[in-house]
Design an enzyme around this catalytic site. Structure first.
Site: not given
Ligand code: ACO
Length: 379
Positions: A261, A315
């Site tokens: 991320h 996710d």
């Protein structure tokens, strides 16, 4: 040569002041309007969280009841929009159907005057209320079935499940869908939010703003990753194959989907909440083999790429939960959009308050002063 420094991906470059949400990527902290997302996922619901994002504070009991009523009232879609969805190719991705439908909604509900607060609020309510209906309608129509009419007596999460399966969810399933919507509702200045704000800064209508954001969310580096996680886990196949598969992927510098991320350098707090909630769902649906494999992949990845700050993002586990609920894989990203529309709209409204059109700089690296050679003189 220009003196401007290029920051690829605009990393660390602020593009707006925002009071909508906050991330501390080192402490795994995500807050919506100052409230921890874990608390909202457990204690709040999508409708209340959406009000919080849009208005800045938790609603009073009356405000929430009125907002909830408005959302329920605006769930239905016009028959012409349904006909339009019916004409879309059934083999096309539902995200494209969602994007096209939302763009078309701008023709059904003119909202060009974005200085009109009443019209902006009506568009906001319509978009939040109708996205689940559009998504469920495409899911039914692509298999030749009639869409299921929304039910006013069900809340946002339960009604979405109803429109997909024509049955009411159990309390645990309703809760996990609702929590997934809360967890995906907002996430600071990510790519789709930025794209919505850029489009909004031109004073485009809100349906165009949201269709631009939906288009941005389709990419596998953003919302599309949740589908690819399942493809990857299926390719790995079993726990024994996890280590060799990951070693090979890392050696080939392949991206492991659902990991990494731009902001979080620890495990994404949303992934942790999702895992807790997943246990309740698996008690009803059975524990999927892919989940155990995913936990093993996380363990191995933590050893290999953890030191680089690469951990599971939201996710990584969401797709496994959706699959356990019987939701088709290509609806995972549309569900993300159904939730994120709350954040996109909060940012759009914020952008309009002190708007200036986005017009960044470029660093020109092309030719200059070239002569034009007439076509007849070119080989
Ligand atoms: N697997 C393996 N290595 C990774 C991963 C990953 N998932 N993510 C980052 N890295 C490595 C990169 O190879 C790079 O290594 P290097 O410095 O040796 O070249 C380093 O970490 C930095 O990676 P970038 O891609 O430059 O990081 P960036 O902040 O630009 O990208 C992103 C973040 C797009 C999320 C990235 O981690 C990624 O592609 N992850 C996989 C896709 C994914 O899961 N997307 C969902 C994001 S969450 C969301 O949108 C809801």
């Amino acid at each position: 040569m220009s003196q401007i420094e290029l920051r690829p991906g605009l990393a660390d470059v602020p593009v707006a002041e925002s009071a909508v949400s906050f991330i501390d990527g080192k402490r795994a902290r995500l807050e919506y309007r100052g409230i921890a997302v874990e608390t909202l996922a457990r204690e709040s619901c999508f409708e209340e969280t959406t009000w919080l994002l849009l208005k800045g504070d938790l609603p009073t009991q009356k405000q929430l009841a009125d907002f909830d009523d408005q959302l329920r009232h605006h769930r239905r879609i016009k028959f012409r929009l349904r006909d339009l969805i019916k004409c879309l190719p059934e083999s096309g991705h539902p995200m494209y159907a969602l994007q096209a439908s939302v763009a078309a909604m701008g023709m059904f509900y003119p909202a060009r005057d974005v200085t009109n607060e009443k019209s902006n609020w009506e568009s906001t309510v319509r978009l939040i209320a109708k996205l689940p209906t559009v998504c469920a309608a495409f899911q039914r129509l692509r298999y030749g079935d009639e869409p299921i009419t929304p039910r006013d007596d069900l809340d946002h999460a339960a009604n979405f499940y109803w429109m997909l399966f024509e049955k009411e969810p159990s309390p645990a399933i309703r809760k996990v869908i609702d929590a997934c919507l809360v967890l995906h509702a907002e996430h600071t200045m990510n790519a789709s939010t930025f794209s919505g704000r850029v489009t909004g800064s031109t004073l485009a209508n809100p349906y165009t703003v949201i269709s631009a954001a939906i288009g941005t969310l389709t990419g596998p580096l953003h919302g599309g990753a949740n589908e690819e996680v399942l493809d990857m886990l299926e390719e790995i196949g079993n726990i024994q194959n996890a280590k060799p598969w990951i070693d090979d992927a890392v050696a080939k510098k392949k991206k492991i989907m659902g990991f990494g991320h731009r902001v979080y350098k620890v495990k994404d707090p949303r992934a942790t909440v999702l895992q807790d909630l997943a246990e309740h769902v698996f008690a009803e649906t059975g524990r999927p083999k892919l989940y155990d494999l995913a936990v093993e992949v996380e363990r191995i990845m933590t050893d290999i790429l953890g030191p680089k700050g690469i951990y599971p993002n939201v996710d990584f586990y969401s797709g496994i939960i959706y699959q356990a609920l019987g939701i088709p894989r290509d609806l995972f990203t549309p569900i993300f959009a159904i939730a994120r529309v709350a954040g996109w709209l909060a940012h759009w409204l914020e952008q309009l308050v002190n708007n200036r059109i986005f017009r960044p700089e470029q660093i020109y690296v092309g030719k200059t002063n070239q002569a034009y050679v007439p076509l007849s003189k070119r080989p």
